[in-house]
Scaffold this motif. Structure first.
Motif, PDB file in Angstrom:
ATOM      1  N   LYS A 160       0.868  -1.186   0.000  1.00 14.66           N
ATOM      2  CA  LYS A 160       0.000   0.000   0.000  1.00 14.66           C
ATOM      3  C   LYS A 160       0.899   1.227   0.000  1.00 14.66           C
ATOM      4  CE  LYS A 160      -2.111   1.757   3.646  1.00 14.66           C
ATOM      5  NZ  LYS A 160      -3.055   1.985   4.772  1.00 14.66           N
ATOM      6  N   VAL A 161       0.636   2.138  -0.915  1.00 18.32           N
ATOM      7  CA  VAL A 161       1.383   3.390  -0.988  1.00 18.32           C
ATOM      8  C   VAL A 161       0.384   4.534  -0.864  1.00 18.32           C
ATOM      9  CG1 VAL A 161       2.979   4.810  -2.318  1.00 18.32           C
ATOM     10  CG2 VAL A 161       3.059   2.320  -2.551  1.00 18.32           C
ATOM     11  N   ARG A 162       0.630   5.438   0.084  1.00 16.38           N
ATOM     12  CA  ARG A 162      -0.257   6.583   0.225  1.00 16.38           C
ATOM     13  C   ARG A 162       0.552   7.876   0.259  1.00 16.38           C
ATOM     14  NH1 ARG A 162      -0.900   8.464   5.629  1.00 16.38           N
ATOM     15  NH2 ARG A 162       0.129   7.142   7.174  1.00 16.38           N
ATOM     16  N   SER A 163      -0.015   8.888  -0.340  1.00 16.31           N
ATOM     17  CA  SER A 163       0.645  10.187  -0.413  1.00 16.31           C
ATOM     18  C   SER A 163       0.475  10.947   0.890  1.00 16.31           C
ATOM     19  CB  SER A 163       0.058  11.000  -1.564  1.00 16.31           C
ATOM     20  OG  SER A 163       0.548  12.328  -1.536  1.00 16.31           O
ATOM     21  N   ILE A 164       1.535  11.624   1.312  1.00 13.21           N
ATOM     22  CA  ILE A 164       1.454  12.553   2.444  1.00 13.21           C
ATOM     23  C   ILE A 164       1.859  13.960   1.989  1.00 13.21           C
ATOM     24  CG2 ILE A 164       1.728  10.850   4.266  1.00 13.21           C
ATOM     25  CD1 ILE A 164       4.703  11.544   4.376  1.00 13.21           C
ATOM     26  N   GLY A 165       1.642  14.214   0.709  1.00 14.71           N
ATOM     27  CA  GLY A 165       1.902  15.548   0.169  1.00 14.71           C
ATOM     28  C   GLY A 165       3.266  15.660  -0.479  1.00 14.71           C
ATOM     29  N   ASN A 166       4.308  15.779   0.346  1.00 19.86           N
ATOM     30  CA  ASN A 166       5.658  15.950  -0.206  1.00 19.86           C
ATOM     31  C   ASN A 166       6.424  14.643  -0.278  1.00 19.86           C
ATOM     32  OD1 ASN A 166       5.932  15.618   2.510  1.00 19.86           O
ATOM     33  ND2 ASN A 166       7.505  17.175   2.790  1.00 19.86           N
ATOM     34  N   ALA A 167       5.782  13.521   0.031  1.00 21.57           N
ATOM     35  CA  ALA A 167       6.416  12.206  -0.038  1.00 21.57           C
ATOM     36  C   ALA A 167       5.322  11.153   0.015  1.00 21.57           C
ATOM     37  CB  ALA A 167       7.410  12.013   1.113  1.00 21.57           C
ATOM     38  N   GLU A 168       5.719   9.883  -0.033  1.00 19.91           N
ATOM     39  CA  GLU A 168       4.787   8.777   0.083  1.00 19.91           C
ATOM     40  C   GLU A 168       5.231   7.834   1.196  1.00 19.91           C
ATOM     41  OE1 GLU A 168       4.090  10.896  -3.088  1.00 19.91           O
ATOM     42  OE2 GLU A 168       5.828   9.580  -3.349  1.00 19.91           O
ATOM     43  N   ILE A 169       4.265   7.139   1.781  1.00 21.43           N
ATOM     44  CA  ILE A 169       4.532   6.079   2.750  1.00 21.43           C
ATOM     45  C   ILE A 169       4.174   4.753   2.099  1.00 21.43           C
ATOM     46  CG2 ILE A 169       3.920   5.070   4.979  1.00 21.43           C
ATOM     47  CD1 ILE A 169       3.323   7.880   5.981  1.00 21.43           C
ATOM     48  N   MET A 170       5.136   3.839   2.056  1.00 20.55           N
ATOM     49  CA  MET A 170       4.923   2.522   1.472  1.00 20.55           C
ATOM     50  C   MET A 170       4.923   1.464   2.570  1.00 20.55           C
ATOM     51  SD  MET A 170       7.325   0.360  -1.197  1.00 20.55           S
ATOM     52  CE  MET A 170       6.888   1.331  -2.628  1.00 20.55           C
ATOM     53  N   ASP A 171       3.811   0.760   2.710  1.00 19.65           N
ATOM     54  CA  ASP A 171       3.709  -0.349   3.654  1.00 19.65           C
ATOM     55  C   ASP A 171       3.721  -1.662   2.881  1.00 19.65           C
ATOM     56  OD1 ASP A 171       3.323   0.542   6.517  1.00 19.65           O
ATOM     57  OD2 ASP A 171       1.848   1.819   5.508  1.00 19.65           O
ATOM     58  N   VAL A 172       4.662  -2.537   3.235  1.00 25.00           N
ATOM     59  CA  VAL A 172       4.831  -3.813   2.550  1.00 25.00           C
ATOM     60  C   VAL A 172       4.566  -4.936   3.536  1.00 25.00           C
ATOM     61  CG1 VAL A 172       6.408  -5.276   1.241  1.00 25.00           C
ATOM     62  CG2 VAL A 172       6.572  -2.784   1.052  1.00 25.00           C
ATOM     63  N   ARG A 173       3.664  -5.831   3.179  1.00 28.33           N
ATOM     64  CA  ARG A 173       3.351  -6.984   4.015  1.00 28.33           C
ATOM     65  C   ARG A 173       3.559  -8.257   3.201  1.00 28.33           C
ATOM     66  NH1 ARG A 173       0.992  -5.103   8.618  1.00 28.33           N
ATOM     67  NH2 ARG A 173       0.157  -2.967   8.484  1.00 28.33           N
ATOM     68  N   VAL A 174       4.242  -9.221   3.791  1.00 33.72           N
ATOM     69  CA  VAL A 174       4.552 -10.468   3.095  1.00 33.72           C
ATOM     70  C   VAL A 174       4.117 -11.656   3.952  1.00 33.72           C
ATOM     71  CG1 VAL A 174       6.480  -9.469   1.825  1.00 33.72           C
ATOM     72  CG2 VAL A 174       6.897 -10.546   4.046  1.00 33.72           C
ATOM     73  N   ALA A 175       3.923 -12.799   3.303  1.00 30.48           N
ATOM     74  CA  ALA A 175       3.559 -14.033   3.984  1.00 30.48           C
ATOM     75  C   ALA A 175       4.107 -15.201   3.164  1.00 30.48           C
ATOM     76  CB  ALA A 175       2.046 -14.146   4.142  1.00 30.48           C
ATOM     77  N   GLY A 176       4.210 -16.354   3.824  1.00 28.03           N
ATOM     78  CA  GLY A 176       4.688 -17.545   3.131  1.00 28.03           C
ATOM     79  C   GLY A 176       6.187 -17.565   2.890  1.00 28.03           C
ATOM     80  N   LEU A 177       6.926 -16.705   3.592  1.00 26.15           N
ATOM     81  CA  LEU A 177       8.384 -16.674   3.439  1.00 26.15           C
ATOM     82  C   LEU A 177       9.046 -17.486   4.550  1.00 26.15           C
ATOM     83  CD1 LEU A 177       9.066 -12.955   2.426  1.00 26.15           C
ATOM     84  CD2 LEU A 177       8.425 -14.908   1.000  1.00 26.15           C
TER      85      LEU A 177
END
Length: 204
Positions: A58-75
């Motif tokens: 999930k990537v969301r804008s905070i105006g002057n940058a973005e926050i990227m949240d990465v979730r993984v499973a099965g590793l």
């Protein structure tokens, strides 16, 4: 005194109302945008290598940058992985930008958060060639000159070939960690075309 108090109270209220009206405009003076997309198992992995590997971003804008949240499973459990922003999802990957590490828990699930530019304007550029620091033996001594190249894909690698072998995967060595001795790629965004990676979908 009464006249003075009657005058000051409305003025104070008006001032507070003005401050309240001003604060949201400053704190949220942008239209929040976000995108979600999947990470899928690298098809070049051995048949028995992490067959249930998957992830979501999930990537969301905070105006002057973005926050990227990465979730993984099965590793693999309790294992370190490395995340890169890349030009194309599969070999030869093209221009690649090291974002950081992702550590799984004992159940093979992991989460990492990154802050940067992850949108339609994400790119790498080198107007000219010049000397580069050689921290490791495999480091180039100068950069190649290139015009702007957009990098819209995401990839995740084993931090070491040894961890890959333990998981039943190929034990090849790749440059995709801080010491340039990472393992094979595990997840990527190959469900999107090479020239239309998912980060292209988020407007700056």
């Amino acid at each position: 005194m009464k006249a003075s108090k009657t005058y000051l109270l409305p003025a104070t209220i008006l001032g507070l109302l003005g401050l309240t009206a001003w604060m949201p405009a400053q704190a949220g003076g942008y239209d929040e945008q976000q995108i979600r997309f999947p990470l899928t198992r690298q098809p070049l992995l051995n048949e028995g290598c992490l067959p249930k590997a998957s992830g979501t971003v999930k990537v969301r804008s905070i105006g002057n940058a973005e926050i990227m949240d990465v979730r993984v499973a099965g590793l693999s459990p309790n294992t370190e992985y490395d995340l890169f922003i890349i030009q194309v999802p599969n070999p030869p990957f093209g221009m690649s930008w090291y974002q950081g590490d992702l550590q799984t828990k004992r159940n093979g699930v992991g989460h990492a958060r990154f802050i940067g530019r992850f949108n339609k304007e994400t790119f790498i550029v080198a107007p000219g060639s010049t000397v580069a620091p050689q921290i490791h033996d495999s480091d180039a001594d100068e950069n190649p000159q290139t015009g702007p190249i957009h990098t819209y894909h995401v990839g995740i690698w084993f931090n070491s070939p040894e961890d890959a072998v333990k998981a039943g995967c190929q034990g090849i060595t790749t440059p995709f960690n801080g010491e340039h001795n990472a393992g094979i790629q595990v997840l990527n965004t190959a469900t999107f075309p090479d020239e239309e990676g998912p980060l292209l979908e988020l407007e700056p």
